[in-house]
Design an enzyme around this catalytic site. Structure first.
Site, PDB file in Angstrom:
ATOM      1  N   LYS A   1      27.518   8.627  19.577  1.00  0.00           N
ATOM      2  CA  LYS A   1      28.027   9.565  20.577  1.00  0.00           C
ATOM      3  C   LYS A   1      27.059   9.602  21.758  1.00  0.00           C
ATOM      4  CE  LYS A   1      27.748  13.660  21.862  1.00  0.00           C
ATOM      5  NZ  LYS A   1      27.919  13.444  23.319  1.00  0.00           N
TER       6      LYS A   1
ATOM      7  N   GLU B   1      14.017  12.280  18.878  1.00  0.00           N
ATOM      8  CA  GLU B   1      13.210  11.887  20.040  1.00  0.00           C
ATOM      9  C   GLU B   1      13.474  12.935  21.106  1.00  0.00           C
ATOM     10  OE1 GLU B   1      11.099   9.467  20.455  1.00  0.00           O
ATOM     11  OE2 GLU B   1      11.487   8.340  18.622  1.00  0.00           O
TER      12      GLU B   1
ATOM     13  N   CYS C   1      11.821  11.040  29.817  1.00  0.00           N
ATOM     14  CA  CYS C   1      11.174  11.906  28.813  1.00  0.00           C
ATOM     15  C   CYS C   1       9.657  11.774  28.881  1.00  0.00           C
ATOM     16  CB  CYS C   1      11.689  11.565  27.427  1.00  0.00           C
ATOM     17  SG  CYS C   1      11.590   9.823  27.058  1.00  0.00           S
TER      18      CYS C   1
ATOM     19  N   GLU D   1       9.614  21.682  30.378  1.00  0.00           N
ATOM     20  CA  GLU D   1       9.936  20.369  30.935  1.00  0.00           C
ATOM     21  C   GLU D   1      10.840  20.574  32.156  1.00  0.00           C
ATOM     22  OE1 GLU D   1      12.583  18.047  28.521  1.00  0.00           O
ATOM     23  OE2 GLU D   1      11.389  16.241  28.751  1.00  0.00           O
TER      24      GLU D   1
HETATM   25  P1  NAD Z   1      20.773  17.126  25.522  1.00  0.00           P
HETATM   26  O1  NAD Z   1      19.962  17.611  24.392  1.00  0.00           O
HETATM   27  O2  NAD Z   1      21.501  18.112  26.341  1.00  0.00           O
HETATM   28  O3  NAD Z   1      21.897  16.112  25.002  1.00  0.00           O
HETATM   29  C1  NAD Z   1      21.591  14.924  24.326  1.00  0.00           C
HETATM   30  C2  NAD Z   1      22.800  14.491  23.525  1.00  0.00           C
HETATM   31  O4  NAD Z   1      23.060  15.447  22.506  1.00  0.00           O
HETATM   32  C3  NAD Z   1      24.094  14.393  24.332  1.00  0.00           C
HETATM   33  O5  NAD Z   1      24.839  13.295  23.864  1.00  0.00           O
HETATM   34  C4  NAD Z   1      24.795  15.690  23.987  1.00  0.00           C
HETATM   35  O6  NAD Z   1      26.191  15.639  24.147  1.00  0.00           O
HETATM   36  C5  NAD Z   1      24.422  15.823  22.534  1.00  0.00           C
HETATM   37  N1  NAD Z   1      24.540  17.167  21.964  1.00  0.00           N
HETATM   38  C6  NAD Z   1      24.383  18.363  22.584  1.00  0.00           C
HETATM   39  N2  NAD Z   1      24.576  19.370  21.687  1.00  0.00           N
HETATM   40  C7  NAD Z   1      24.842  18.793  20.484  1.00  0.00           C
HETATM   41  C8  NAD Z   1      25.129  19.301  19.179  1.00  0.00           C
HETATM   42  N3  NAD Z   1      25.170  20.604  18.919  1.00  0.00           N
HETATM   43  N4  NAD Z   1      25.351  18.406  18.189  1.00  0.00           N
HETATM   44  C9  NAD Z   1      25.301  17.086  18.422  1.00  0.00           C
HETATM   45  N5  NAD Z   1      25.054  16.549  19.640  1.00  0.00           N
HETATM   46  C10 NAD Z   1      24.817  17.396  20.660  1.00  0.00           C
HETATM   47  O7  NAD Z   1      19.797  16.216  26.362  1.00  0.00           O
HETATM   48  P2  NAD Z   1      20.117  15.486  27.725  1.00  0.00           P
HETATM   49  O8  NAD Z   1      20.181  16.558  28.769  1.00  0.00           O
HETATM   50  O9  NAD Z   1      21.263  14.553  27.580  1.00  0.00           O
HETATM   51  O10 NAD Z   1      18.796  14.589  27.905  1.00  0.00           O
HETATM   52  C11 NAD Z   1      17.646  15.103  28.442  1.00  0.00           C
HETATM   53  C12 NAD Z   1      16.620  15.369  27.368  1.00  0.00           C
HETATM   54  O11 NAD Z   1      16.419  14.211  26.567  1.00  0.00           O
HETATM   55  C13 NAD Z   1      15.262  15.682  27.942  1.00  0.00           C
HETATM   56  O12 NAD Z   1      14.714  16.814  27.305  1.00  0.00           O
HETATM   57  C14 NAD Z   1      14.430  14.448  27.632  1.00  0.00           C
HETATM   58  O13 NAD Z   1      13.067  14.675  27.542  1.00  0.00           O
HETATM   59  C15 NAD Z   1      15.033  13.975  26.365  1.00  0.00           C
HETATM   60  N6  NAD Z   1      14.790  12.537  26.160  1.00  0.00           N
HETATM   61  C16 NAD Z   1      13.852  12.141  25.239  1.00  0.00           C
HETATM   62  C17 NAD Z   1      13.577  10.794  25.051  1.00  0.00           C
HETATM   63  C18 NAD Z   1      12.535  10.327  24.061  1.00  0.00           C
HETATM   64  O14 NAD Z   1      12.440   9.137  23.819  1.00  0.00           O
HETATM   65  N7  NAD Z   1      11.769  11.204  23.450  1.00  0.00           N
HETATM   66  C19 NAD Z   1      14.269   9.848  25.793  1.00  0.00           C
HETATM   67  C20 NAD Z   1      15.217  10.271  26.720  1.00  0.00           C
HETATM   68  C21 NAD Z   1      15.467  11.628  26.884  1.00  0.00           C
END
Ligand code: NAD
Length: 502
Positions: A182, A257, A291, A391
């Site tokens: 997803k 992650e 990130c 962040e």
């Molecule tokens: P997000 O947490 O809003 O969403 C990430 C994913 O999770 C999306 O696909 C979203 O639809 C899904 N999601 C949301 N709620 C969910 C639930 N209840 N159950 C299952 N899936 C759910 O994050 P974002 O805004 O898409 O990305 C930004 C964040 O990602 C930042 O905090 C960034 O630091 C982090 N990030 C971390 C890494 C790493 O390698 N550590 C890499 C890229 C991004």
């Protein structure tokens, strides 16, 4: 040049080898964050659609077709995926750029990285057949084997949509797992293209499944379902907590992650020009939506003023623009909502006493069509204030100062996160000492941002659980099984036969 793909494809869920629309006919419009142009209309999965995809992945895993393919041949399959990605790099890069608004050249680099990731896992897929264990007993043959963990729920964010998905898909397939992917609801296009590649290359039906849509609806069953054996999530820490909590109900494996608040530590003896230039990259590449962004600049006192002045001078020159504008150096934020979040973060920092040295504004003129936010440097930031804790995930860097190694380490570790950090100095011993003491999953010395598919990536503390990439990244998708054989079975006599009959 138009940025509009103008495609409408509302059968974009890939479930059990079929391209299907959402069961309730729901769709979502995707718009380019750089100019608001319509990009594509895709299906918006319901919970029932995701449950169907999980059932397909479960049935495929239980049939055992993909896991039965010898590991080196699974590796060959991944190498074919890598070759396909290289051949179709521009098509994939354009799709990524239209969804994310990131510069085309950055998406092209992402596609190279994705091909490298498939190549790496393709090459190591068949290399670890387990190990023989010396049981210390000539009557015993003992070995440890690695099996696929089973059905995987893979949840990816929007900042590096296909790259973050590839870090999960490649090792999952290398290990012999089946999965439901997803991607972020904002950036579905390259995941659709990837599924087509896997389908065209002949992956067995049900091995790879794709659902699109909102996390709380289309994503939630992936952590809740008893039919999913592992959930691997990349995204924000708040979502990570929800996923870990709901996964606990069925005690599945969880890999997270999450975010970072990454220190970029500059000692006074660092190469000044290289450190300033890389501090810009660290904070402002992809408008800080990384990130591992170097969002905390921590500079040694003797050079701090000169360093920050130069950083500000250079940050003011950064050219923002659309993804196909060759003169642009960075692009927009992903959405209006995300720009509001970055704006609120900066406003709060100012309320708490921070000073805006540059930036802190939205793009003007032509840029008003997109979600642009100007590169921002904040100094006078109080220790413990929200700007140093939260962040921003935008083009914002805070400035702190220090004297000496101990204070550098103390500041560098003063975060709940622990994803990445950098140390800049011309003293090799000092960089090694500081690198050892920093509690982050990646430490760069005299560099910022590079990563290698061969080397583990992941976070200490609130930055996550588990590692992606490297041999550990494959291990996440495997279960270790110990097989112990007694080659000379004997009566143990532990419970002697007392000869009585009750
Ligand atoms: P997000 O947490 O809003 O969403 C990430 C994913 O999770 C999306 O696909 C979203 O639809 C899904 N999601 C949301 N709620 C969910 C639930 N209840 N159950 C299952 N899936 C759910 O994050 P974002 O805004 O898409 O990305 C930004 C964040 O990602 C930042 O905090 C960034 O630091 C982090 N990030 C971390 C890494 C790493 O390698 N550590 C890499 C890229 C991004």
């Amino acid at each position: 040049m138009t940025t509009t793909a103008n495609t409408a494809n509302t059968a974009t869920l890939f479930i059990d080898g079929e391209w299907v629309p959402a069961s309730d006919g729901g769709t979502r419009e995707i718009h380019n964050p750089a100019d608001g142009e319509h990009v594509v209309t895709v299906s918006e999965a319901t919970r029932a659609d995701t449950e169907k995809a999980i059932a397909a992945a479960r049935a495929a895993f239980d049939r055992g077709e993909w896991a039965a393919v010898p590991a080196p041949e699974r590796g060959d399959f991944l190498l074919r995926v890598a070759a396909e990605l290289r051949a179709r790099k521009d098509e994939f890069a354009r799709a990524e750029t239209l969804d994310t608004g990131k510069r085309l050249v950055e998406s092209q680099i992402d596609m190279d990285d994705i091909a490298a990731c498939f190549t790496y896992f393709g090459k190591i897929a068949g290399q670890n057949a387990g190990r023989i264990v010396d049981a210390g007993d000539p009557g015993v043959v003992s070995r440890v084997e690695y099996e696929p963990v089973g059905v995987c729920g893979l949840i990816a964010p929007w900042n590096y949509p296909l790259l973050q998905a590839a870090w999960k898909i490649a090792p999952a397939l290398a290990a012999g797992c089946t999965f439901v992917l997803k991607p972020s609801e904002l950036t579905p296009s390259t995941s659709i293209l990837m599924m087509k590649v896997l389908e065209d290359l002949g992956l067995p039906r049900g091995t790879a499944n794709l659902v699109l849509g909102a996390g709380a609806v289309a994503g939630a069953p992936l952590s809740e379902s008893p039919d999913v054996d592992l959930v691997s999530f990349t995204g924000g820490v708040a979502t990570g907590r929800i996923i870990a909590a709901s996964a606990a109900g069925t005690v599945k494996k969880v890999a997270l992650e999450l975010g970072g608040k990454n220190p970029n530590i500059i000692f006074a003896d660092a190469d000044f020009d290289a450190a300033v230039d890389n501090a810009l990259n660290a904070a402002f590449v992809h408008s800080g939506q990384v990130c591992s962004a170097g969002a905390r600049l921590i500079v040694e006192e003797p050079i701090a003023e000169r360093f920050v002045d130069e950083l500000v001078r250079r940050a003011k020159q950064i050219r923002m623009g659309g993804p196909f504008d060759d003169a642009a150096e960075t692009g927009p934020l992903i959405s209006a909502a995300h720009r509001e979040k970055v704006t609120a973060y900066v406003n709060k920092a100012v309320e708490e006493g921070a000073r805006i040295r540059c930036g802190g504004t939205w793009g003007t003129g032509e840029l008003e069509k997109g979600f642009y936010y100007t590169p921002t440097v904040l100094d006078n930031v109080r220790r413990g204030s929200s700007a140093l804790v939260d962040e921003a995930f935008g083009p914002v860097v805070t400035v702190e100062t220090f004297n000496g190694e101990d204070e550098a380490v103390e500041l560098g570790n003063d975060t709940d996160y622990g994803l990445a950090g950098a140390v800049w100095s011309s003293d090799a011993g000092k960089t090694q000492r500081v690198a050892r003491r920093l509690r982050h999953g990646t430490i760069w010395i005299n560099d910022f941002h590079p990563y290698l598919p061969q080397a583990e990536w992941g976070g200490f503390g609130a930055s996550g659980v588990g590692r992606e990439l490297g041999p550990t990244g494959l291990g996440e998708y495997q279960e270790a099984k110990h097989i112990y054989q007694n080659i000379n079975p004997q009566v143990t006599g532990w419970f002697p036969d007392h000869g009585k009959v009750n």
